[in-house]
Design an enzyme around this catalytic site. Sequence first.
Site, PDB file in Angstrom:
ATOM      1  N   PRO A  63      -3.914   2.291 -20.837  1.00 43.38           N
ATOM      2  CG  PRO A  63      -1.321   3.576 -20.367  1.00 43.38           C
ATOM      3  CD  PRO A  63      -2.934   3.317 -21.861  1.00 43.38           C
ATOM      4  CG  HIS A  64      -6.960   1.098 -17.349  1.00 41.84           C
ATOM      5  ND1 HIS A  64      -6.593   0.400 -18.125  1.00 41.84           N
ATOM      6  CD2 HIS A  64      -7.771   0.358 -16.496  1.00 41.84           C
ATOM      7  CE1 HIS A  64      -7.029  -0.948 -18.318  1.00 41.84           C
ATOM      8  NE2 HIS A  64      -7.847  -0.827 -17.155  1.00 41.84           N
ATOM      9  N   GLY A  65      -4.933   1.729 -14.231  1.00 37.63           N
ATOM     10  CA  GLY A  65      -4.845   1.337 -12.760  1.00 37.63           C
ATOM     11  C   GLY A  65      -5.926   0.287 -12.230  1.00 37.63           C
TER      12      GLY A  65
END
Length: 141
Positions: A63-65
């Site tokens: 997960p990342h922005g």
Amino acid sequence: MREGLLDPRAVLLHESAPDRAAAIRRCGRALVDVGAVAKPYIEAMLERERTISTYVGEGVAIPHGTAASKEDVKRDAICVVRFPGGIDWDGEPVTLCVGIAAKDDGHVPLLAALAEILLDPDRARALREATEVSQVVQELT
């Protein structure tokens, strides 16, 4: 992988979460807790997941922005959050989340370095099965 990306305090090996969103929030909080990102980055991680799954295979999600959330990143960092009981990730079982925070285009080399590690079955298994923070730090540095 670059020195200083992984703060040992951002390695959480015995977490649980009822669902994918809670797991992503836990990753985001780990990044907030080590001073890598501001709190709004957590919502950006959830937004990214709504756009495209961050599941990469072998029980791992990264997960990342979103691109728009770069201003919430204070410094490049990763977190490693293990969910021994597993999380249903849109039909795939995930036990390991590697959260990423990167300024500018820093996520590209980070993702490449992570992919190299995770594509090695022995290293990926070592990360999924790690029970000590030092094992994770050694594997990722």
